[in-house]
Design a protein around this motif. Structure first.
Motif, PDB file in Angstrom:
ATOM      1  N   GLU A   1       0.862  -1.181   0.000  1.00 34.91           N
ATOM      2  CA  GLU A   1       0.000   0.000   0.000  1.00 34.91           C
ATOM      3  C   GLU A   1       0.905   1.239   0.000  1.00 34.91           C
ATOM      4  O   GLU A   1       1.419   1.653   1.040  1.00 34.91           O
ATOM      5  CB  GLU A   1      -0.897  -0.004   1.237  1.00 34.91           C
TER       6      GLU A   1
ATOM      7  N   GLY B   1      -4.200   9.951  -1.342  1.00 37.63           N
ATOM      8  CA  GLY B   1      -4.310   8.737  -0.540  1.00 37.63           C
ATOM      9  C   GLY B   1      -3.764   8.930   0.862  1.00 37.63           C
ATOM     10  O   GLY B   1      -4.325   8.408   1.840  1.00 37.63           O
TER      11      GLY B   1
ATOM     12  N   GLY C   1     -13.080   4.926   1.725  1.00 38.62           N
ATOM     13  CA  GLY C   1     -12.350   3.935   0.942  1.00 38.62           C
ATOM     14  C   GLY C   1     -11.010   3.527   1.503  1.00 38.62           C
ATOM     15  O   GLY C   1     -10.254   2.809   0.829  1.00 38.62           O
ATOM     16  N   TYR C   2     -10.681   3.933   2.739  1.00 38.42           N
ATOM     17  CA  TYR C   2      -9.389   3.606   3.341  1.00 38.42           C
ATOM     18  C   TYR C   2      -9.589   3.117   4.775  1.00 38.42           C
ATOM     19  O   TYR C   2     -10.399   3.665   5.529  1.00 38.42           O
ATOM     20  CB  TYR C   2      -8.467   4.823   3.347  1.00 38.42           C
TER      21      TYR C   2
ATOM     22  N   ARG D   1      -6.195   0.956   1.217  1.00 43.37           N
ATOM     23  CA  ARG D   1      -7.424   0.699   0.455  1.00 43.37           C
ATOM     24  C   ARG D   1      -7.949  -0.699   0.766  1.00 43.37           C
ATOM     25  O   ARG D   1      -9.148  -0.957   0.666  1.00 43.37           O
ATOM     26  CB  ARG D   1      -7.143   0.848  -1.040  1.00 43.37           C
TER      27      ARG D   1
END
Length: 354
Positions: free
Chosen positions: A110, A116, A208-209, A279
């Motif tokens: 990751e 992000g 989403g994380y 993620r």
């Protein structure tokens, strides 16, 4: 199922909640747990009870058996489970919730771009806030199910999903591991008792994380032996974090944790590991908390967890019939701490702190 026959293979590790897979999917239910074999790529294997293929470290030779078991402490027993708690439809759910297939473990690290990283900071901060609040609930007479209820509500109130819920069949929104429970304790009707220690493991899925963290808390008047175990476990995590930076070998994590545990004559659980997180709930790298010579180096903007589990006695885990709860073979106390880290140019940023 991927792997080799149990009669010939001697696996060393079981991944702790091994994660969602982008490539291959296992048809084996996740709650049977996975094993990781150094030298092989994420071998999956069904576990028996007690777990086999594990170094049988029953007692540290420097400790007296009488020191390990508190005769006044009752052994853990399963309590009654409440119904699964609902999550509003508008909250984004991780893919494994809707899938009928058990998630496998993801290959690939990751590593995040600027967006992000900001998402990881947000999920990590929320996880830390939830964990901090959960810790304030730890009091004699409070059930672990009540803690789950409060954690669940706080997570969904913040627009996030409780990552453990529905992961490979896990029935609750948080893990509550009391006394001799090493990890994956399922919240139930058991009331916490004066003198207990409890690890609360929180993971949230926000935008989403995933952000993943845990800590061990004291319930009421805890004896000095238990306090020391918890303190040393936290110190071992802090020492491991302090050496993290781009290019550092992952095996240095296990070496520093093991050395600190040895100094205080505690055992290091070898079967459950840290992992990449972002993620996906669980991905490469596998983080070993004991001495090892595995390859791999930390990368800039990479995220992963370190989550050492130390015991006062046996490091041999026994799994309950619920296929999740794992306790020490001899009933001795176990403690754990966990943080999600981001590797930066200057070292490591702890994402899961308030």
């Amino acid at each position: 199922m991927v792997g080799a026959g149990a009669a010939t293979l001697q696996p060393r590790l079981i991944s702790s909640f091994v994660g969602n897979c982008r490539s291959s999917q296992s048809t084996q239910p996740l709650h049977k747990l996975f094993r990781y074999n150094p030298g092989q790529k994420h071998v999956l294997m069904r576990q028996s009870r007690p777990l086999t293929g594990i170094t049988n470290f029953l007692f540290n030779k420097s400790r007296n058996t009488d020191e390990l078991l508190n005769s006044n402490r009752k052994p853990l027993k399963p309590g009654k489970l409440s119904p699964r708690r609902p999550v509003p439809d508008h909250i984004l759910k991780p893919p494994y919730v809707a899938s009928k297939k058990a998630p496998g473990i993801a290959t690939g690290a990751e590593v995040h771009d600027e967006k992000g990283i900001e998402c990881m900071r947000a999920s990590g901060k929320l996880a830390a806030q939830v964990l901090q609040y959960a810790g304030t609930l730890v009091k004699p007479g409070v059930t672990t199910d009540a803690i789950d209820q409060e954690v669940h509500q706080m997570i969904i109130d913040n627009g996030a999903y409780p990552s453990p819920l529905g992961y490979g069949g896990f029935p609750k929104s948080v893990c509550t591991s009391v006394n001799e429970c090493i990890c994956h304790g399922i919240p139930d009707s058991r009331e916490l008792e004066d003198g207990d220690i409890i690890n609360i493991d929180v993971t949230v899925y926000l935008n989403g994380y995933h952000g993943d963290t845990s800590a061990t808390f004291f319930c009421g008047d805890v004896d000095e032996e238990a306090k020391k175990l918890v303190q040393v476990t936290k110190e071992s995590l802090d020492k491991a974090i302090s050496i993290c930076a781009p290019g550092v070998e992952f095996n240095k994590i296990g070496k520093i944790i093991n050395a600190h545990a040895d100094k205080h004559r505690y055992g290091v659980v070898e079967q459950f590991v840290g992992h990449g997180v972002g993620r996906l709930f669980h991905s490469d790298p596998v983080i070993l908390h004991y001495r090892n010579n595995e390859r791999g180096r930390m990368m800039l903007n990479q995220t992963f967890t370190i989550e050492p589990m130390l015991t006062m006695g046996s490091i041999h885990p026994i799994m309950w019939n619920d296929d999740w709860t794992v306790v020490t073979e001899d009933g001795s106390l176990s403690a754990q701490f966990e943080h999600t880290l981001l590797i930066t140019e200057n070292g490591a940023e702890i994402l899961t702190q308030c």
